[in-house]
Motif scaffolding. Sequence first.
Motif, PDB file in Angstrom:
ATOM      1  N   LYS A 131       0.884  -1.175   0.000  1.00  0.00           N
ATOM      2  CA  LYS A 131       0.000   0.000   0.000  1.00  0.00           C
ATOM      3  C   LYS A 131       0.910   1.209   0.000  1.00  0.00           C
ATOM      4  O   LYS A 131       1.642   1.434   0.956  1.00  0.00           O
ATOM      5  N   ASP A 132       0.851   1.970  -1.101  1.00  0.00           N
ATOM      6  CA  ASP A 132       1.735   3.127  -1.208  1.00  0.00           C
ATOM      7  C   ASP A 132       0.967   4.388  -0.808  1.00  0.00           C
ATOM      8  O   ASP A 132       0.354   5.056  -1.647  1.00  0.00           O
ATOM      9  N   TYR A 133       1.005   4.679   0.485  1.00  0.00           N
ATOM     10  CA  TYR A 133       0.349   5.899   0.979  1.00  0.00           C
ATOM     11  C   TYR A 133       1.256   7.125   0.790  1.00  0.00           C
ATOM     12  O   TYR A 133       0.987   8.172   1.379  1.00  0.00           O
ATOM     13  N   ILE A 134       2.343   6.979   0.017  1.00  0.00           N
ATOM     14  CA  ILE A 134       3.152   8.165  -0.308  1.00  0.00           C
ATOM     15  C   ILE A 134       2.625   8.721  -1.634  1.00  0.00           C
ATOM     16  O   ILE A 134       2.309   9.907  -1.732  1.00  0.00           O
ATOM     17  N   LYS A 135       2.478   7.824  -2.614  1.00  0.00           N
ATOM     18  CA  LYS A 135       1.892   8.260  -3.890  1.00  0.00           C
ATOM     19  C   LYS A 135       0.398   8.560  -3.708  1.00  0.00           C
ATOM     20  O   LYS A 135      -0.144   9.428  -4.379  1.00  0.00           O
ATOM     21  N   ASN A 136      -0.256   7.804  -2.830  1.00  0.00           N
ATOM     22  CA  ASN A 136      -1.685   8.022  -2.554  1.00  0.00           C
ATOM     23  C   ASN A 136      -1.914   8.217  -1.056  1.00  0.00           C
ATOM     24  O   ASN A 136      -2.329   7.287  -0.362  1.00  0.00           O
ATOM     25  N   PRO A 137      -1.645   9.434  -0.543  1.00  0.00           N
ATOM     26  CA  PRO A 137      -1.815   9.670   0.900  1.00  0.00           C
ATOM     27  C   PRO A 137      -3.261   9.446   1.335  1.00  0.00           C
ATOM     28  O   PRO A 137      -4.185   9.607   0.532  1.00  0.00           O
ATOM     29  N   LYS A 138      -3.437   9.054   2.605  1.00  0.00           N
ATOM     30  CA  LYS A 138      -4.794   8.906   3.124  1.00  0.00           C
ATOM     31  C   LYS A 138      -5.423  10.305   3.267  1.00  0.00           C
ATOM     32  O   LYS A 138      -4.714  11.303   3.338  1.00  0.00           O
ATOM     33  N   SER A 139      -6.763  10.363   3.312  1.00  0.00           N
ATOM     34  CA  SER A 139      -7.432  11.679   3.290  1.00  0.00           C
ATOM     35  C   SER A 139      -7.072  12.513   4.525  1.00  0.00           C
ATOM     36  O   SER A 139      -7.142  13.734   4.493  1.00  0.00           O
ATOM     37  N   ASN A 140      -6.640  11.857   5.614  1.00  0.00           N
ATOM     38  CA  ASN A 140      -6.248  12.638   6.812  1.00  0.00           C
ATOM     39  C   ASN A 140      -4.827  13.192   6.703  1.00  0.00           C
ATOM     40  O   ASN A 140      -4.386  13.933   7.576  1.00  0.00           O
ATOM     41  N   GLY A 141      -4.085  12.790   5.642  1.00  0.00           N
ATOM     42  CA  GLY A 141      -2.729  13.302   5.458  1.00  0.00           C
ATOM     43  C   GLY A 141      -1.656  12.259   5.742  1.00  0.00           C
ATOM     44  O   GLY A 141      -0.470  12.505   5.530  1.00  0.00           O
ATOM     45  N   TYR A 142      -2.065  11.057   6.197  1.00  0.00           N
ATOM     46  CA  TYR A 142      -1.086  10.010   6.545  1.00  0.00           C
ATOM     47  C   TYR A 142      -0.324   9.540   5.304  1.00  0.00           C
ATOM     48  O   TYR A 142      -0.913   9.265   4.269  1.00  0.00           O
ATOM     49  N   ARG A 143       0.989   9.476   5.443  1.00  0.00           N
ATOM     50  CA  ARG A 143       1.833   8.945   4.355  1.00  0.00           C
ATOM     51  C   ARG A 143       2.823   7.925   4.922  1.00  0.00           C
ATOM     52  O   ARG A 143       3.351   8.112   6.025  1.00  0.00           O
TER      53      ARG A 143
END
Length: 226
Positions: A128-140
């Motif tokens: 899960k690439d939350y850097i390219k796709n950050p979570k809506s709360n801003g989590y990366r």
Amino acid sequence: MTKDEVKKLRMNSPESLQFLNNATKFYNLMMMYRCAIREIQTKLEVLDDEFSVENNRNPISFIKTRIKQPNSIYDKLQKMGYEFTTENIQTYLNDVAGVRIVCAFIDDIYMISDLITQQDDIKVIEIKDYIKNPKSNGYRSYHMIVEIPVFFAKGKTPMRVELQIRTNGMDFWATLEHQLRYKKGIEEMPGYDEISEELLHSARAIIEADNEMQRIKDKIGMFYEI
Ligand code: GTP
Ligand code: MG
């Protein structure tokens, strides 16, 4: 546990033997997860060591590991609708063993992830690439679930480990956000929406800083190995 239950355990009842048997199985499994963490940690330290000899800097700032607490394991299985058994833990949970790798630069994250993926004893189960796709709360962060074989006396066992790879900036934000948000019922607090907005704002500032440092590194990298 009630007093009566403790008494029963002392009397060597079938329940007590069953309880002890289950507890032994559980602690045995936790030992196996701790060993899987050690295997992964060594691989990461080897990569960091090799890189630092060649490039004079450490891509990994620090590594933190944790085993999920029994009550969190219980809660998660319960939520998923499964009984608390060692079989269900191994089948349904991916994050009993957790390793957090905090890197200096964004491109170090992808380098470490690639080098781990290329190792032929490692099987990548999920990314899960939350850097390219950050979570809506801003989590990366960059999340990987990997399976690694661990060699025990009884044979080879594939064990799953959750890796969270992030920059110092991402770690700073996520750690503080976790401390601030994980209070029971905080969503009901007056002004919560504003707080969420402020956290998102601070996440954006950190993205800026991470990107800026990466740009500076790339500039220097045109002239020097870095
Ligand atoms: P969990 O059931 O929470 O484990 O979520 P998941 O199975 O959907 O996995 P995911 O990869 O989304 O998140 C795994 C872990 O990443 C969490 O247990 C946290 O440690 C971390 N994480 C995910 N989202 C957030 C977040 O919004 N804030 C912070 N501080 N940490 C997060
Ligand atoms: Mg989790």
